[in-house]
Write a protein that holds these residues in place. Structure first.
Motif, PDB file in Angstrom:
ATOM      1  N   MET B   1       0.858  -1.177   0.000  1.00  0.00           N
ATOM      2  CA  MET B   1       0.000   0.000   0.000  1.00  0.00           C
ATOM      3  C   MET B   1       0.893   1.225   0.000  1.00  0.00           C
ATOM      4  O   MET B   1       1.645   1.463   0.933  1.00  0.00           O
ATOM      5  N   ALA B   2       0.843   1.921  -1.044  1.00  0.00           N
ATOM      6  CA  ALA B   2       1.653   3.127  -1.130  1.00  0.00           C
ATOM      7  C   ALA B   2       0.901   4.273  -0.504  1.00  0.00           C
ATOM      8  O   ALA B   2      -0.322   4.326  -0.517  1.00  0.00           O
ATOM      9  N   GLY B   3       1.674   5.135   0.024  1.00  0.00           N
ATOM     10  CA  GLY B   3       1.034   6.277   0.675  1.00  0.00           C
ATOM     11  C   GLY B   3       0.700   7.354  -0.332  1.00  0.00           C
ATOM     12  O   GLY B   3       0.920   7.230  -1.525  1.00  0.00           O
ATOM     13  N   ARG B   4       0.148   8.373   0.197  1.00  0.00           N
ATOM     14  CA  ARG B   4      -0.227   9.477  -0.686  1.00  0.00           C
ATOM     15  C   ARG B   4       0.981  10.400  -0.912  1.00  0.00           C
ATOM     16  O   ARG B   4       1.988  10.315  -0.210  1.00  0.00           O
ATOM     17  N   GLY B   5       0.867  11.254  -1.877  1.00  0.00           N
ATOM     18  CA  GLY B   5       1.868  12.275  -2.130  1.00  0.00           C
ATOM     19  C   GLY B   5       3.159  11.736  -2.691  1.00  0.00           C
ATOM     20  O   GLY B   5       4.220  12.348  -2.522  1.00  0.00           O
ATOM     21  N   THR B   6       3.116  10.617  -3.324  1.00  0.00           N
ATOM     22  CA  THR B   6       4.345  10.028  -3.819  1.00  0.00           C
ATOM     23  C   THR B   6       4.919  10.773  -5.018  1.00  0.00           C
ATOM     24  O   THR B   6       6.091  10.649  -5.313  1.00  0.00           O
ATOM     25  N   ASN B   7       4.112  11.514  -5.679  1.00  0.00           N
ATOM     26  CA  ASN B   7       4.623  12.305  -6.794  1.00  0.00           C
ATOM     27  C   ASN B   7       4.941  13.738  -6.378  1.00  0.00           C
ATOM     28  O   ASN B   7       5.306  14.565  -7.180  1.00  0.00           O
ATOM     29  N   GLY B   8       4.757  13.978  -5.119  1.00  0.00           N
ATOM     30  CA  GLY B   8       4.927  15.349  -4.666  1.00  0.00           C
ATOM     31  C   GLY B   8       6.383  15.695  -4.426  1.00  0.00           C
ATOM     32  O   GLY B   8       7.304  14.995  -4.821  1.00  0.00           O
ATOM     33  N   ARG B   9       6.567  16.772  -3.770  1.00  0.00           N
ATOM     34  CA  ARG B   9       7.918  17.254  -3.523  1.00  0.00           C
ATOM     35  C   ARG B   9       8.565  16.403  -2.452  1.00  0.00           C
ATOM     36  O   ARG B   9       7.935  15.903  -1.545  1.00  0.00           O
ATOM     37  N   HIS B  10       9.870  16.308  -2.580  1.00  0.00           N
ATOM     38  CA  HIS B  10      10.612  15.569  -1.569  1.00  0.00           C
ATOM     39  C   HIS B  10      10.873  16.503  -0.412  1.00  0.00           C
ATOM     40  O   HIS B  10      11.676  17.428  -0.485  1.00  0.00           O
ATOM     41  N   GLY B  11      10.161  16.246   0.631  1.00  0.00           N
ATOM     42  CA  GLY B  11      10.223  17.176   1.741  1.00  0.00           C
ATOM     43  C   GLY B  11       9.728  18.523   1.253  1.00  0.00           C
ATOM     44  O   GLY B  11       8.699  18.641   0.623  1.00  0.00           O
ATOM     45  N   SER B  12      10.501  19.545   1.506  1.00  0.00           N
ATOM     46  CA  SER B  12      10.088  20.870   1.056  1.00  0.00           C
ATOM     47  C   SER B  12      11.025  21.386  -0.035  1.00  0.00           C
ATOM     48  O   SER B  12      10.999  22.538  -0.398  1.00  0.00           O
ATOM     49  N   ARG B  13      11.876  20.489  -0.552  1.00  0.00           N
ATOM     50  CA  ARG B  13      12.929  20.982  -1.415  1.00  0.00           C
ATOM     51  C   ARG B  13      12.810  20.486  -2.853  1.00  0.00           C
ATOM     52  O   ARG B  13      13.624  20.841  -3.680  1.00  0.00           O
ATOM     53  N   GLY B  14      11.885  19.608  -3.168  1.00  0.00           N
ATOM     54  CA  GLY B  14      11.689  19.182  -4.537  1.00  0.00           C
ATOM     55  C   GLY B  14      12.899  18.468  -5.121  1.00  0.00           C
ATOM     56  O   GLY B  14      13.567  17.672  -4.444  1.00  0.00           O
ATOM     57  N   HIS B  15      13.194  18.779  -6.382  1.00  0.00           N
ATOM     58  CA  HIS B  15      14.231  18.041  -7.091  1.00  0.00           C
ATOM     59  C   HIS B  15      15.621  18.265  -6.500  1.00  0.00           C
ATOM     60  O   HIS B  15      16.416  17.320  -6.356  1.00  0.00           O
ATOM     61  N   ALA B  16      15.910  19.478  -6.152  1.00  0.00           N
ATOM     62  CA  ALA B  16      17.211  19.758  -5.539  1.00  0.00           C
ATOM     63  C   ALA B  16      17.365  18.990  -4.234  1.00  0.00           C
ATOM     64  O   ALA B  16      18.445  18.483  -3.904  1.00  0.00           O
ATOM     65  N   GLY B  17      16.248  18.909  -3.526  1.00  0.00           N
ATOM     66  CA  GLY B  17      16.276  18.150  -2.275  1.00  0.00           C
ATOM     67  C   GLY B  17      16.574  16.679  -2.533  1.00  0.00           C
ATOM     68  O   GLY B  17      17.312  16.041  -1.784  1.00  0.00           O
ATOM     69  N   ARG B  18      15.989  16.172  -3.594  1.00  0.00           N
ATOM     70  CA  ARG B  18      16.254  14.764  -3.904  1.00  0.00           C
ATOM     71  C   ARG B  18      17.716  14.580  -4.297  1.00  0.00           C
ATOM     72  O   ARG B  18      18.356  13.606  -3.894  1.00  0.00           O
ATOM     73  N   ALA B  19      18.212  15.504  -5.071  1.00  0.00           N
ATOM     74  CA  ALA B  19      19.618  15.416  -5.457  1.00  0.00           C
ATOM     75  C   ALA B  19      20.514  15.511  -4.221  1.00  0.00           C
ATOM     76  O   ALA B  19      21.520  14.783  -4.106  1.00  0.00           O
ATOM     77  N   ALA B  20      20.097  16.355  -3.295  1.00  0.00           N
ATOM     78  CA  ALA B  20      20.874  16.488  -2.060  1.00  0.00           C
ATOM     79  C   ALA B  20      20.821  15.188  -1.268  1.00  0.00           C
ATOM     80  O   ALA B  20      21.832  14.722  -0.726  1.00  0.00           O
ATOM     81  N   ALA B  21      19.623  14.593  -1.182  1.00  0.00           N
ATOM     82  CA  ALA B  21      19.493  13.318  -0.463  1.00  0.00           C
ATOM     83  C   ALA B  21      20.320  12.240  -1.134  1.00  0.00           C
ATOM     84  O   ALA B  21      20.965  11.421  -0.464  1.00  0.00           O
ATOM     85  N   LEU B  22      20.311  12.292  -2.466  1.00  0.00           N
ATOM     86  CA  LEU B  22      21.095  11.288  -3.182  1.00  0.00           C
ATOM     87  C   LEU B  22      22.585  11.501  -2.941  1.00  0.00           C
ATOM     88  O   LEU B  22      23.346  10.540  -2.733  1.00  0.00           O
ATOM     89  N   ALA B  23      23.000  12.748  -2.949  1.00  0.00           N
ATOM     90  CA  ALA B  23      24.405  13.048  -2.693  1.00  0.00           C
ATOM     91  C   ALA B  23      24.793  12.622  -1.281  1.00  0.00           C
ATOM     92  O   ALA B  23      25.880  12.070  -1.048  1.00  0.00           O
ATOM     93  N   ARG B  24      23.874  12.846  -0.378  1.00  0.00           N
ATOM     94  CA  ARG B  24      24.164  12.459   0.998  1.00  0.00           C
ATOM     95  C   ARG B  24      24.267  10.941   1.122  1.00  0.00           C
ATOM     96  O   ARG B  24      25.156  10.415   1.790  1.00  0.00           O
TER      97      ARG B  24
END
Lengths: 881, 197
Positions: B1-24
């Protein structure tokens, strides 16, 4: 199989091609492989006769798998072409042939051509595509498992499903193929599951009739992740907070991979209902949470799960159940106090019983019981809670009232008090109007439904607080440690309820309904809870067949009836309400049973119309609604005579005997002379005999004829009773005596010292008259007797009998010494005068045989040895004669 | 069961945030990879001297965020190239047996490629920086087995460093730097496109 089939068809085709003209006909459309047709659609094939063919279109025939297709589906295009149109069905796969041949006999070779058909459906569009990548260790598995709904219709054809995953940023594409008719899932290896990346996923399905592509799933990778449940979940007891538990856990995956939020749910161990902590409290990325508002001293089961932050992933599974318990608090409610009153002759046995508080909030250690009689001094008791029975017994006189208080205590504190008031016997408050019960056959166990009517009338100041239902098992088993009773309280607004007690089947209970009143005593301002008068009914939750039948005994058996009694079966073995008793009886071994049914309160019965002096077998069957059981057989025998018959017979017999006796007596009286003669023949009186006047000097021959001489001979012997020795000696004696008689004559024995002399003669002539027990009296008949003319014959001894035992002394000299002399003297008392008169003159003492007769006057006679001696002397005295 | 908002922004930072998470994430995995390599080769845990192999212009505060990202992107690209050299050399010299180090190495390589793809979407068109490598695999210092291992350690140290730098920089990006993922450039796509079954 398929290959061999094709090979066979190819051979057939070659056969036709070689044996016939292979170029004379062809079918359009044609294909080197199967022609795939969609089920439900029309399919048209045309058969063309090639140039130079000897056939016309009228000679063409279509066959599908050796079945000729009806002409109505043909359409003649021209003289050399005929088409056929069919609606494709799912079973039309196979060889479709076109054959041209003459209908009449012909040498022309036939033309045949065929195409292979295969039917099916185009694929349906896959729906509901979803993918999942589970956690492996601290990473996410590189295998993405996707599933979809392929639809319910099978395409019937080989169908290929291709799962495609595209990593949007890098344009990397991963594919997996699954070749089933109705594939529902497929797994694709992503080599490395990319975190924080956007994936596009779709599935494409394709077969010979077409292809479909599912909707595209474009999600960030976390969407596909299913993390593991939280690690190392623990439930810690909060020492000082009885309503709280601390839950701790560890993140199952690195925050850099997936940032999680959590969900916690809990339930009591005794409950199946989960309570979930609102997500807003647990959505933070944390590793502990405090559960609050729990019940003290309660075991809870806790489970956790997690999900990507903002629900960005799949939920994990719930963790394994972890159990923890809250700490104790003081009891929150009062114990449930009740009493059971058993009146005795002049007192009341009150048993106080109670249940632990509903909210014990800990382990109850002891109870504090306070009793006050007639508002007097308080009597306090501390009762340990680990006793097998939570009860207290006391005696309460009928004229006294009692106020009781009970509180429970655990390690933390004391509960509120439960109070109960027992009034005087004559101050009972009114009870309910009526009460009844019924059994409801609920699954899995039957239930006892109790109904009652409200209290008909009660004083206005009495407030009905609630009803109390009590059930007491009867009889109480004294060996059981627990009180076999229970109670429950119900609201005062209801008049029926189902007993929640665990009533045993086949056991009798007394069900009572009490109204409980609450009122305030004016002078003490105390609030009393007092029970009204109970209404009680016996009941069974389920009735059964009695454990045993009654044992019957026959108390009285008569000629045509028998009285039976039987004891009531003990209550704990009745297993139900008896509906009746049935008495079965038969004449033994006849198997012809008769029966009588009596009511269950009857325990004796008289069987009538029985045959007399007959063996009967009887037994009694006890019946409940559930069944019947017979008791032991009892055998009895009816009497031969009825009442009074024996008495009548006895009276009749006695009377008859009485009459007979009287008759005989009367007869005897009337015939007494005859009887007297028969029984007691007249014995001549020796004193009147002629021998009494006989003188020794008188010549025998001269006097004998004139005088009758009676000689008394006493002889205890006769021929039968004499011993052999005596018999041997007797002839000698006879001879001797006879010779002596003859020589000396009877006169020579004037004192009759030798009776044998005369007996010998008589015995020889009339031995049959002698008996062992008779005394023979002999009469010496000197002259005529009873009219006979006397002759000069020697004197004849006439013989008489007497029952008197005489002259024992001769045969038993020893007896003689003891009694013979005396007896003899008494027997001859009648002739004493004669003896004395006659013998006294002739005996000189030593020679007198009858000297003992003189016992009354002579000292010698009183001395028995002297008598014996005297007798001996007498014997010797004969010798010279 | 997937939750809601899966296509939404990653946290409050969107794509840059995802790139940051990936870099981390990549930074953490690079650290793990370095640790695994040191353990497998029994090398000391102390860092190898000699500075970083990859050198870039200094990230002075005067540079814009986009410039910083472009510079870091260039450094990461060189790191990826060096890592692929390492993989090629190691696979040539040593056995193919599977190990945790190799699995992690592959993960880091893939992840680094994805980080590059993610950061590339943040680049401003037209801006291009180059990074230099002090010592290549075929350089003088990389002679003998020990020299090779020391060089590999230095490559891994560079990976840890530059992924960390990228992570920090991406996390410090203001919200206005965010933009929707753009389609990859033809060059990048051509280089990365592989179809794997």
């Amino acid at each position: 199989m398929d290959t061999s089939h094709h090979l066979l068809l190819l051979l057939m085709f070659l056969h036709y091609a070689i044996g016939s003209n292979s170029s004379c006909v062809k079918i359009l459309p044609d294909s080197s492989s199967d022609i795939v047709l969609e089920v439900g659609k029309n399919f048209t094939a045309t058969c063309h006769l090639l140039e130079g063919s000897v056939y016309t279109s009228d000679d063409i025939e279509w066959r599908l798998e050796n079945i000729s297709i009806a002409k109505q589906f043909y359409r003649k295009i021209n003289e050399t072409a005929v088409s056929v149109t069919v609606n494709v069905s799912s079973d039309m796969s196979g060889l479709l042939r076109c054959r041209a041949a003459k209908k009449s006999l012909s040498y022309a070779p036939q033309c045949i051509y065929g195409i292979f058909l295969r039917t099916g459906y185009p694929p349906l569009k896959p729906k509901n595509l979803s993918c999942l990548a589970v956690q492996e260790g601290k990473d996410i598995s590189s295998y993405l498992n996707c599933s979809w709904d392929p639809g319910s219709r099978s395409p019937l054809l080989d169908t290929n499903y291709t799962l495609t995953v595209n990593l949007l940023a890098s344009d990397l594409t991963y594919k997996a193929e699954c070749n089933q008719h109705l594939a529902r899932y497929c797994v694709v290896n992503l080599e490395t599951f990319q975190i924080h990346m956007l994936y596009r996923v779709w599935v494409e399905v394709k077969n010979a009739l077409g292809s479909e592509r599912s909707d595209e799933l474009q999600k960030y990778s976390a969407y596909f992740v299913k993390p593991n449940p939280p690690l190392n979940v623990r439930v810690l007891t909060e020492v000082n907070i009885s309503t709280s538990l601390m839950v701790t856990w560890k993140h199952p995956v690195y925050k850099t991979v997936l940032k999680l939020s959590y969900a916690i749910r809990y339930r009591k161990v005794t409950s199946d209902v989960w309570v979930e902590v609102p997500e807003r409290f647990t959505k933070a990325y944390m590793e502990s949470f405090r559960l609050q508002s729990l019940e003290p001293y309660t075991q809870y089961v806790v489970q956790m799960r997690c999900i990507g932050e903002s629900h960005s992933s799949h939920w994990s599974n719930w963790s394994a159940s972890i159990t923890g318990h809250t700490t104790e608090a003081k009891p929150a409610s009062a114990p449930d106090l009740w009493r059971i009153i058993q009146p005795t002759s002049n007192n009341r046995n009150v048993t106080l019983v109670w249940k632990a508080p509903v909210n014990t909030n800990g382990k109850i250690l002891e109870y504090y019981l306070t009793i006050s009689q007639d508002y007097g001094m308080l009597e306090s008791h501390t009762i340990r809670a680990d006793k097998p029975r939570l009860m207290y017994s006391m005696e309460l006189p009928p004229g006294k009232m009692a106020s009781i208080e009970l509180a429970a205590a655990n390690s933390v504190g004391v509960s509120p008090k439960a109070t109960l008031f027992i009034p005087r016997s004559d101050q009972e408050l009114p009870g309910v109007g009526n009460m009844s019960w019924s059994v409801r056959d609920e699954k899995p166990e039957p239930e006892l439904l109790v109904e009652w009517t409200a209290v008909p009338s009660r004083p206005a100041d009495l407030h009905l607080f609630y009803y109390l239902l009590e059930w007491v098992k009867i009889p109480q088993n004294v060996h059981q440690t627990e009180l076999q009773a229970g109670w429950q309280r119900v609201s005062c607004n209801v008049t029926n309820t189902t007993l929640n007690g665990d009533l045993e089947k086949f056991k009798r209970y007394n069900i009572s309904v009490y109204p409980i009143y609450k009122y305030q005593v004016r002078h003490t301002l105390q609030t009393h809870f007092q029970a009204g008068r109970p209404v009680t009914r016996p009941a069974y939750i389920q009735q059964g067949t009695p454990e045993k039948g009654p044992t019957v005994t026959v108390t009285k058996s008569k000629k045509n009836s028998a009285a039976l009694t039987w004891e009531e079966i003990p209550l704990d073995r009745q297993q139900g309400f008896f509906t009746n008793y049935t008495i079965f009886y038969e004449i033994r071994n006849t198997k012809q049973w008769k029966s009588v049914t009596v009511s269950p309160n009857v325990h004796s019965y008289v069987l009538t119309d029985l045959a007399s002096e007959t063996d009967y077998v009887v037994n009694i069957m006890a019946s409940t609604v559930a069944g019947s059981v017979k008791g032991m057989d009892c055998t009895f025998k009816t009497m031969k005579y009825g009442d009074g018959e024996v008495e009548v017979i006895v009276v009749v017999v006695c009377l008859s005997f009485l009459f007979l006796t009287v008759f005989i007596i009367m007869l005897c009286l009337r015939k007494r002379e005859v009887i007297k003669k028969l029984l007691w023949p007249q014995v001549p009186d020796p004193s009147d005999s002629s021998i009494a006047h006989w003188s020794p000097d008188f010549p025998i021959k001269a006097n004998v004829p004139k005088e009758d001489v009676s000689v008394v001979e006493v002889d205890m012997f006769d021929g039968k009773s004499m011993s052999e020795e005596d018999k041997a000696v007797l002839p000698l004696k006879k001879d001797k005596y006879l010779s002596e008689e003859h020589s000396s004559g009877i006169g020579g024995s004037s004192c009759m010292s030798s009776p044998r002399h005369s007996v010998s003669d008589i015995d020889s002539g009339d031995s049959g008259q002698t008996t062992a027990s008779t005394v023979q009296y002999s009469s010496v008949m000197a002259g005529a007797h009873k009219g006979q003319t006397p002759s000069h014959q020697p004197p004849v001894f006439a013989r008489s009998e007497s029952t008197q035992p005489l002259l024992d002394c001769e045969e038993h000299p020893d007896h003689l010494s003891e009694s013979g002399g005396q007896s003899r003297s008494s027997y001859f008392r009648r002739g004493r005068e004669l003896e004395l008169g006659v013998l006294g003159q002739e005996c000189d003492g030593a020679s007198l045989t009858f000297c003992p007769v003189q016992e009354e006057t002579s000292p010698v006679a009183e001395d028995p040895p002297a008598s014996a001696l005297c007798y001996m002397q007498q014997q010797s005295g004969y010798r010279p004669q | 069961m997937a939750g809601r908002g899966t296509n939404g922004r990653h946290g409050s930072r969107g794509h840059a945030g995802r790139a940051a998470a990936l870099a981390r994430l990549l930074h953490k995995e690079c650290s793990q990879l370095l640790e695994l390599y040191r353990n497998s080769e029994s090398l000391p845990s102390s860092p190898v001297d000699g500075g970083y192999l990859v050198s870039i212009p200094p990230l002075v505060p005067q540079l814009s965020d986009a410039e910083k990202i472009s510079i870091l992107h260039a450094a990461l690209k060189e790191c990826l190239r060096l890592l692929e050299d390492v993989i090629t050399r190691e696979d040539a010299d040593f056995s193919d047996e599977d190990s945790e180090y190799k699995r992690k190495r592959k993960t880091v390589r893939d992840r680094l490629g994805h980080l590059l793809a993610s950061t590339e979407q943040l680049l401003v068109d037209g801006q291009k920086f180059e990074a230099k490598v002090k010592e290549e695999l075929d350089g003088q210092a990389v002679r003998g087995s020990f020299g090779l291992k020391m060089w590999i350690v230095r490559v891994l140290q560079d990976l840890v460093h530059w992924t960390g730098q990228t992570s920090d920089t991406l996390r410090s990006l203001p919200a206005e730097m965010e933009k929707a993922p753009k389609t990859m450039s033809r060059r990048t796509r051509r280089g990365a496109e592989k179809i794997r079954k």
